[in-house]
Design a protein around this motif. Sequence first.
Motif, PDB file in Angstrom:
ATOM      1  N   ALA A  91       8.109  -8.555  30.377  1.00 57.36           N
ATOM      2  CA  ALA A  91       7.346  -7.549  31.193  1.00 57.36           C
ATOM      3  C   ALA A  91       7.902  -6.340  31.160  1.00 57.36           C
ATOM      4  CB  ALA A  91       7.452  -8.258  32.382  1.00 57.36           C
ATOM      5  N   VAL A  92       9.309  -6.164  30.997  1.00 61.60           N
ATOM      6  CA  VAL A  92      10.084  -5.027  30.971  1.00 61.60           C
ATOM      7  C   VAL A  92       9.699  -4.061  29.695  1.00 61.60           C
ATOM      8  CG1 VAL A  92      12.197  -3.913  30.453  1.00 61.60           C
ATOM      9  CG2 VAL A  92      11.859  -5.622  32.482  1.00 61.60           C
ATOM     10  N   LEU A  93       9.261  -4.819  28.649  1.00 65.91           N
ATOM     11  CA  LEU A  93       8.916  -4.355  27.291  1.00 65.91           C
ATOM     12  C   LEU A  93       7.699  -3.642  27.502  1.00 65.91           C
ATOM     13  CD1 LEU A  93       9.700  -3.782  24.390  1.00 65.91           C
ATOM     14  CD2 LEU A  93       8.557  -5.897  23.810  1.00 65.91           C
ATOM     15  N   ARG A  94       6.767  -4.288  28.109  1.00 72.68           N
ATOM     16  CA  ARG A  94       5.338  -3.979  28.220  1.00 72.68           C
ATOM     17  C   ARG A  94       5.471  -2.500  29.055  1.00 72.68           C
ATOM     18  NH1 ARG A  94       4.008  -9.587  28.875  1.00 72.68           N
ATOM     19  NH2 ARG A  94       4.232  -9.292  31.128  1.00 72.68           N
ATOM     20  N   SER A  95       6.267  -2.343  29.966  1.00 72.93           N
ATOM     21  CA  SER A  95       6.514  -1.095  30.742  1.00 72.93           C
ATOM     22  C   SER A  95       7.038  -0.137  30.042  1.00 72.93           C
ATOM     23  CB  SER A  95       7.073  -1.451  31.966  1.00 72.93           C
ATOM     24  OG  SER A  95       6.481  -2.267  32.915  1.00 72.93           O
ATOM     25  N   VAL A  96       8.162  -0.403  29.140  1.00 73.58           N
ATOM     26  CA  VAL A  96       8.886   0.337  28.438  1.00 73.58           C
ATOM     27  C   VAL A  96       7.790   1.196  27.570  1.00 73.58           C
ATOM     28  CG1 VAL A  96      10.408   0.673  26.515  1.00 73.58           C
ATOM     29  CG2 VAL A  96      11.079  -0.501  28.724  1.00 73.58           C
ATOM     30  N   GLU A  97       7.047   0.341  26.791  1.00 73.59           N
ATOM     31  CA  GLU A  97       6.102   0.649  25.757  1.00 73.59           C
ATOM     32  C   GLU A  97       5.129   1.788  26.357  1.00 73.59           C
ATOM     33  OE1 GLU A  97       6.063   0.407  22.565  1.00 73.59           O
ATOM     34  OE2 GLU A  97       6.868  -1.296  21.956  1.00 73.59           O
ATOM     35  N   LEU A  98       4.595   1.352  27.557  1.00 77.63           N
ATOM     36  CA  LEU A  98       3.808   2.395  28.310  1.00 77.63           C
ATOM     37  C   LEU A  98       4.506   3.515  28.689  1.00 77.63           C
ATOM     38  CD1 LEU A  98       1.967   0.040  30.650  1.00 77.63           C
ATOM     39  CD2 LEU A  98       0.922   1.113  28.798  1.00 77.63           C
ATOM     40  N   ILE A  99       5.651   3.615  29.074  1.00 76.88           N
ATOM     41  CA  ILE A  99       6.272   4.738  29.559  1.00 76.88           C
ATOM     42  C   ILE A  99       6.459   5.838  28.169  1.00 76.88           C
ATOM     43  CG2 ILE A  99       8.468   5.813  30.429  1.00 76.88           C
ATOM     44  CD1 ILE A  99       8.556   3.290  32.095  1.00 76.88           C
ATOM     45  N   MET A 100       7.035   5.126  27.236  1.00 79.34           N
ATOM     46  CA  MET A 100       7.280   5.868  25.960  1.00 79.34           C
ATOM     47  C   MET A 100       6.182   6.214  25.356  1.00 79.34           C
ATOM     48  SD  MET A 100      10.280   5.745  26.137  1.00 79.34           S
ATOM     49  CE  MET A 100      10.601   6.808  24.844  1.00 79.34           C
ATOM     50  N   GLN A 101       4.988   5.590  25.533  1.00 76.30           N
ATOM     51  CA  GLN A 101       3.658   6.076  25.026  1.00 76.30           C
ATOM     52  C   GLN A 101       3.356   7.383  25.630  1.00 76.30           C
ATOM     53  OE1 GLN A 101       0.793   3.320  23.639  1.00 76.30           O
ATOM     54  NE2 GLN A 101      -0.708   4.411  24.948  1.00 76.30           N
ATOM     55  N   GLU A 102       3.368   7.230  27.129  1.00 71.80           N
ATOM     56  CA  GLU A 102       3.226   8.599  27.934  1.00 71.80           C
ATOM     57  C   GLU A 102       4.133   9.712  27.535  1.00 71.80           C
ATOM     58  OE1 GLU A 102       0.636   9.145  30.015  1.00 71.80           O
ATOM     59  OE2 GLU A 102      -0.034   7.105  29.464  1.00 71.80           O
ATOM     60  N   ILE A 103       5.168   9.364  27.388  1.00 76.66           N
ATOM     61  CA  ILE A 103       6.388  10.484  26.956  1.00 76.66           C
ATOM     62  C   ILE A 103       6.011  11.121  25.651  1.00 76.66           C
ATOM     63  CG2 ILE A 103       8.499  11.047  26.163  1.00 76.66           C
ATOM     64  CD1 ILE A 103       8.597  10.633  29.272  1.00 76.66           C
ATOM     65  N   ASP A 104       5.517  10.303  24.589  1.00 73.07           N
ATOM     66  CA  ASP A 104       4.917  10.955  23.333  1.00 73.07           C
ATOM     67  C   ASP A 104       3.767  11.669  23.650  1.00 73.07           C
ATOM     68  OD1 ASP A 104       7.039   9.512  22.251  1.00 73.07           O
ATOM     69  OD2 ASP A 104       5.920   7.747  21.507  1.00 73.07           O
ATOM     70  N   GLY A 105       2.831  11.214  24.275  1.00 67.94           N
ATOM     71  CA  GLY A 105       1.614  12.013  24.657  1.00 67.94           C
ATOM     72  C   GLY A 105       1.965  13.307  25.422  1.00 67.94           C
ATOM     73  N   LEU A 106       2.880  13.300  26.240  1.00 68.74           N
ATOM     74  CA  LEU A 106       3.353  14.716  26.755  1.00 68.74           C
ATOM     75  C   LEU A 106       4.002  15.600  25.647  1.00 68.74           C
ATOM     76  CD1 LEU A 106       5.032  13.500  30.040  1.00 68.74           C
ATOM     77  CD2 LEU A 106       3.080  14.748  29.979  1.00 68.74           C
ATOM     78  N   LYS A 107       4.822  15.226  24.912  1.00 63.90           N
ATOM     79  CA  LYS A 107       5.209  15.960  23.770  1.00 63.90           C
ATOM     80  C   LYS A 107       4.086  16.425  22.750  1.00 63.90           C
ATOM     81  CE  LYS A 107       9.556  13.699  23.348  1.00 63.90           C
ATOM     82  NZ  LYS A 107      10.501  12.810  22.591  1.00 63.90           N
ATOM     83  N   ARG A 108       2.859  15.742  22.544  1.00 61.34           N
ATOM     84  CA  ARG A 108       2.038  16.237  21.702  1.00 61.34           C
ATOM     85  C   ARG A 108       1.131  17.130  22.250  1.00 61.34           C
ATOM     86  NH1 ARG A 108       0.817   9.785  20.170  1.00 61.34           N
ATOM     87  NH2 ARG A 108       2.349   9.729  18.375  1.00 61.34           N
TER      88      ARG A 108
END
Length: 313
Positions: free
Chosen positions: A65-82
């Motif tokens: 469950a933690v990993l799923r949240s981590v993936e979503l958070i990091m995806q949002e971070i990557d999106g902000l950078k892009r």
Amino acid sequence: MNLHQLRFVREAVRQNFNLTEAAKALYTSQPGVSKAIIELEEELGVDIFTRHGKRIRGLTEPGRAVLRSVELIMQEIDGLKRIGKEFAAQDSGSFTIATTHTQARYALPRVVQAFAQRYPKVRLSLLQGNPKQVAEMVLKDQADMAIATEAIASIDGLISLPCYQWEHVVVVPHDHPLTRITPLTLEAIAAYPLITYDSAFTGRAKIDHAFQLRDLKPDVLLEAIDADVIKTYVELGMGVGIIAGMAYDADRDKGLRAIPVGHLFGTNVSRVALKQGAYLRGYVYSFIELISPTLTRKLVEQVMNGEKEMYEL
């Protein structure tokens, strides 16, 4: 809790729970990765990983469950950078497409040429693999987009949209007996050794299924991932080839004749797949529109936002 801890958790999983390899991938030390993960576990009050001694072996149930949240958070971070990069440079950057050989060799050249003329500052890369491999490349952020057949249509974490339809053709020398059979039948084809795609590629499952339904067991003499290889061995007289229709060019393949066999093996659909929730730069939408004009930016954005769940040709 900080972003470094989240990156360490994600990379540990990506490196098959090898903290040494995770540390190398993130240009840091293995003890630092281990310490950060332990601190995160203490803060959350749960074990993220199962352990044997000092080695981590897998994810615990709360760890998944933690990993799923981590993936979503990091995806949002990557999106902000892009987002920042796109507004800083609207028409430049990098764009990686993962696709099969057939798509790269026959379907995409004109699209890539038109795209390069429109966006000369974009560095375009093509990665090749079978449908499962190209889907994994997108899921692991190694590519921005995958293009393949129906095999990528129902993979968790990907949004898949149909681009265009195509059918298989049988390729034989001009004087081959199959050229005199109308309409061509599965029984007639099965009477000859076959040369066709590897089981992971280009609609092979439909070919096998069609023969199985008629209780036929064709002699598949040679399997390949490349239609050019298939055509080469057909020209040598080793057997009958079955390839994607797009892979036959009458001007180039003058020693062969193509016989459409959509009535035997059905219609196939090439699809474009994107990572769910990914932020797409403007030129990615343009590339999709070049592949299939019906896939407008508005439609793709609707699907990516979950506003339109199904779109079919």
